[in-house]
Design a protein around this motif. Structure first.
Motif, PDB file in Angstrom:
ATOM      1  N   ARG A  73      40.483  43.707 123.661  1.00 55.59           N
ATOM      2  CA  ARG A  73      40.768  45.198 123.765  1.00 55.59           C
ATOM      3  C   ARG A  73      40.581  45.721 122.665  1.00 55.59           C
ATOM      4  N   ILE A  74      40.142  47.098 122.625  1.00 57.09           N
ATOM      5  CA  ILE A  74      39.736  48.049 121.561  1.00 57.09           C
ATOM      6  C   ILE A  74      40.485  49.313 122.007  1.00 57.09           C
ATOM      7  N   PRO A  75      41.379  49.833 121.114  1.00 55.21           N
ATOM      8  CA  PRO A  75      41.822  51.126 121.485  1.00 55.21           C
ATOM      9  C   PRO A  75      41.015  52.017 121.106  1.00 55.21           C
ATOM     10  N   LEU A  76      40.911  53.382 122.112  1.00 57.28           N
ATOM     11  CA  LEU A  76      39.727  54.264 121.781  1.00 57.28           C
ATOM     12  C   LEU A  76      39.941  55.007 120.479  1.00 57.28           C
ATOM     13  N   ASP A  77      40.891  54.738 119.615  1.00 51.07           N
ATOM     14  CA  ASP A  77      40.854  55.495 118.025  1.00 51.07           C
ATOM     15  C   ASP A  77      40.623  54.401 117.210  1.00 51.07           C
ATOM     16  N   ARG A  78      39.847  53.292 117.641  1.00 50.50           N
ATOM     17  CA  ARG A  78      39.699  52.252 116.497  1.00 50.50           C
ATOM     18  C   ARG A  78      38.120  51.636 116.761  1.00 50.50           C
ATOM     19  N   GLY A  79      37.605  51.312 115.452  1.00 50.58           N
ATOM     20  CA  GLY A  79      36.241  50.775 115.489  1.00 50.58           C
ATOM     21  C   GLY A  79      35.337  51.752 115.895  1.00 50.58           C
ATOM     22  N   VAL A  80      34.058  50.936 115.741  1.00 51.92           N
ATOM     23  CA  VAL A  80      32.806  51.765 116.095  1.00 51.92           C
ATOM     24  C   VAL A  80      32.828  52.130 117.500  1.00 51.92           C
ATOM     25  N   CYS A  81      33.264  51.042 118.384  1.00 54.09           N
ATOM     26  CA  CYS A  81      33.321  51.239 119.924  1.00 54.09           C
ATOM     27  C   CYS A  81      33.979  52.320 120.281  1.00 54.09           C
ATOM     28  N   GLY A  82      35.219  52.321 119.824  1.00 54.32           N
ATOM     29  CA  GLY A  82      36.389  53.307 120.028  1.00 54.32           C
ATOM     30  C   GLY A  82      35.749  54.816 119.874  1.00 54.32           C
ATOM     31  N   ALA A  83      35.306  54.619 118.181  1.00 53.60           N
ATOM     32  CA  ALA A  83      34.784  55.981 118.035  1.00 53.60           C
ATOM     33  C   ALA A  83      33.501  56.613 119.214  1.00 53.60           C
ATOM     34  N   ALA A  84      32.719  55.678 119.631  1.00 49.97           N
ATOM     35  CA  ALA A  84      31.631  56.221 120.443  1.00 49.97           C
ATOM     36  C   ALA A  84      32.500  56.661 121.784  1.00 49.97           C
ATOM     37  N   ALA A  85      33.373  55.894 122.172  1.00 52.47           N
ATOM     38  CA  ALA A  85      33.797  56.103 123.484  1.00 52.47           C
ATOM     39  C   ALA A  85      34.864  57.581 123.329  1.00 52.47           C
TER      40      ALA A  85
END
Length: 165
Positions: A82-94
């Motif tokens: 699970r990745i919060p939408l405000d974390r990491g590269v994936c969250g940044a893209a989403a």
């Protein structure tokens, strides 16, 4: 049996054109998004050189409230679930709805190190009817592995898959 392995001598644009053609052939008419993501993750692994991870994260309900990215089909080592939408590269893209092309993941603020071998990353949001439904995530052990041409090719793939994943 399918054999979509590309010629190693292909230039980047042709490699992504053939990847999109193969993805279209495998996913056309198939209504199951998990099956489609699984086949496309395998295709990406075959077509894009110098990867250590290729796959999908899907927008899903968070454990507490709101939404977050949840691991989907992939090829590579075990990954963050699970990745919060405000974390990491994936969250940044989403959350930004914009492709993230990161030459050095260790310099990216809030980077989540699911695999310590990853050095560069390319993440493209998949949108349907104006809403992000997931992201396609590619990781490489090589710094600066991805180019604008890789990003454009993966964006075409995301557009193709928008109604299929």
């Amino acid at each position: 049996m399918y054999d979509f392995k590309p010629d190693d001598a292909l230039d980047t644009a042709e490699r992504y054109r053939q990847l999109c053609d193969a993805a279209d052939a495998l996913t056309a008419g198939e209504p199951d998004p998990i099956a489609n993501m699984a086949n496309v993750a395998a295709l990406i692994w075959e077509f894009v050189p110098d990867l250590n991870w290729a796959g999908f994260y899907r927008i899903a309900p968070a454990k507490s409230q709101g939404q977050e990215l949840v691991l989907g089909p992939f090829v590579g080592r075990p990954a963050c679930i699970r990745i919060p939408l405000d974390r990491g590269v994936c969250g940044a893209a989403a959350s930004s709805r914009q492709t993230q092309l990161v030459e050095d993941v260790h310099a990216f603020p809030g980077h989540i190190a699911c695999d310590s071998a990853s050095r560069s990353e390319l993440v493209v949001p998949v949108t349907r009817d104006g809403e992000v439904v997931g992201v396609i995530d590619l990781d490489s052990p090589s710094p600066g592995r991805f180019s604008a041409e890789d990003a454009a090719g993966l964006e075409r793939l995301a557009d193709l898959l928008a109604d299929r994943v």
